[in-house]
Design a protein around this motif. Sequence first.
Motif, PDB file in Angstrom:
ATOM      1  N   VAL A  56      41.272  43.230  48.315  1.00 21.10           N
ATOM      2  CA  VAL A  56      41.126  43.164  46.792  1.00 21.10           C
ATOM      3  C   VAL A  56      42.186  41.992  46.633  1.00 21.10           C
ATOM      4  O   VAL A  56      42.057  41.244  45.650  1.00 21.10           O
ATOM      5  CB  VAL A  56      41.711  44.582  46.253  1.00 21.10           C
TER       6      VAL A  56
ATOM      7  N   SER B  91      41.123  38.648  44.719  1.00 22.76           N
ATOM      8  CA  SER B  91      41.682  38.702  43.346  1.00 22.76           C
ATOM      9  C   SER B  91      41.779  37.323  42.799  1.00 22.76           C
ATOM     10  O   SER B  91      41.666  36.293  43.720  1.00 22.76           O
ATOM     11  CB  SER B  91      43.000  39.539  43.260  1.00 22.76           C
TER      12      SER B  91
ATOM     13  N   LEU C 153      32.945  42.292  47.207  1.00 24.17           N
ATOM     14  CA  LEU C 153      34.202  41.482  46.780  1.00 24.17           C
ATOM     15  C   LEU C 153      33.937  40.216  46.976  1.00 24.17           C
ATOM     16  O   LEU C 153      33.997  39.074  45.976  1.00 24.17           O
ATOM     17  CB  LEU C 153      35.539  41.640  47.349  1.00 24.17           C
TER      18      LEU C 153
ATOM     19  N   ARG D  94      33.451  37.159  43.663  1.00 21.51           N
ATOM     20  CA  ARG D  94      33.868  35.876  43.758  1.00 21.51           C
ATOM     21  C   ARG D  94      33.068  34.818  43.740  1.00 21.51           C
ATOM     22  O   ARG D  94      33.276  33.775  43.004  1.00 21.51           O
ATOM     23  CB  ARG D  94      34.882  35.925  45.093  1.00 21.51           C
TER      24      ARG D  94
ATOM     25  N   PHE E  33      33.009  45.179  38.307  1.00 20.15           N
ATOM     26  CA  PHE E  33      34.328  45.436  38.378  1.00 20.15           C
ATOM     27  C   PHE E  33      34.650  47.086  38.711  1.00 20.15           C
ATOM     28  O   PHE E  33      35.754  47.465  39.466  1.00 20.15           O
ATOM     29  CB  PHE E  33      35.068  45.197  37.498  1.00 20.15           C
TER      30      PHE E  33
ATOM     31  N   THR F   6      40.566  49.096  41.740  1.00 24.83           N
ATOM     32  CA  THR F   6      39.629  48.175  40.750  1.00 24.83           C
ATOM     33  C   THR F   6      40.402  47.881  39.551  1.00 24.83           C
ATOM     34  O   THR F   6      40.122  46.522  39.033  1.00 24.83           O
ATOM     35  CB  THR F   6      38.530  49.070  40.293  1.00 24.83           C
TER      36      THR F   6
ATOM     37  N   LEU G   4      42.354  44.401  40.492  1.00 28.39           N
ATOM     38  CA  LEU G   4      41.551  43.388  40.574  1.00 28.39           C
ATOM     39  C   LEU G   4      40.971  42.969  39.113  1.00 28.39           C
ATOM     40  O   LEU G   4      41.178  41.551  39.046  1.00 28.39           O
ATOM     41  CB  LEU G   4      40.326  43.696  41.305  1.00 28.39           C
TER      42      LEU G   4
ATOM     43  N   LEU H 269      44.055  41.120  37.217  1.00 28.44           N
ATOM     44  CA  LEU H 269      44.625  39.790  37.593  1.00 28.44           C
ATOM     45  C   LEU H 269      43.528  38.956  37.191  1.00 28.44           C
ATOM     46  O   LEU H 269      43.813  37.647  36.842  1.00 28.44           O
ATOM     47  CB  LEU H 269      44.902  39.635  39.365  1.00 28.44           C
ATOM     48  N   GLY H 270      42.220  39.127  37.271  1.00 24.29           N
ATOM     49  CA  GLY H 270      41.132  38.754  36.876  1.00 24.29           C
ATOM     50  C   GLY H 270      41.304  37.906  35.449  1.00 24.29           C
ATOM     51  O   GLY H 270      40.467  36.882  34.828  1.00 24.29           O
TER      52      GLY H 270
END
Length: 282
Positions: free
Chosen positions: A4, A8, A57, A61, A198, A219, A222, A225-226
């Motif tokens: 993660v 991230s 993941l 990305r 997500f 989750t 993640l 931070l996004g």
Amino acid sequence: WAGVIVASALPTIIWRESGHGRAPWLVITQCVILMVAALVILPSPRLRVLTRFLLALAALRVGWYLVAPWIEETDLVRGWSERANWGVRLPIGRASVVAGAVLMSLTLIGSGMTRRDLFLCRGNLTAPAQPIPFLGLRKAIPWTVFGPALIVVFGVALPLFLYFTLHPDFTAGGRIVRFLPWILLVAALNAANEEFQFRNVLLAHLRNVVSPAEGVFLTAVLFGLGHYYGQPSGPIGVLMAGFAGWIWARSMIETRGVAWAFFIHMVQDIVIFSFLAVADAK
């Protein structure tokens, strides 16, 4: 947790906040690490259950930070955007990240998961929301009570944050009415897309691997931070989005469906896009 953190936005945040510009190579490096890790653990009877999670993941990305920007920079899409008004540019800008959903769906092939495993159903809307002592929720209450209460709370906190960060021009409030159909459409699209990428897929891949509480927290980190460069933005935006993501993931686990997460998320997106409509008028 290592997967993660690697997947991230944290590496990008550190890179950009140290004075550097955008770095596609960083995204590629993150994806390579995740895919190599997935291959390395595949022979392990104990760890191979994480393979699909790590690949999901990587797909997330790639979809958001490689495929979506490439689509947006094509001559066709740029031409549409340049000729379109603000409302039409909304779906053009948000549709490209659906690529992530397509790529993540590939990790479900052969998994045997059902729609219910993926929380892709309404769920039990009256299911009990479990106690959250630090919020003052000391006993279980139905989601039909907790859900509307959350909409009210978020409906106060989010506009306040957006007011002081976007500095909207409310004299241009007519833009909200003018672009309302586009705002509603894109809010629904964005909420469905982000919930799927997500939470739905990731929580499904984490079932029987970690506890539901830890999966929810993974989750949420993640997702939070996004949002550092999104809306809400910055460190406070990370905390706000992370908390919202934590709540929405809990709703999926407790109701066994996506309805409450999608609806509350969509309402928040309507608020965000409405503020952007009057902020962009300046």
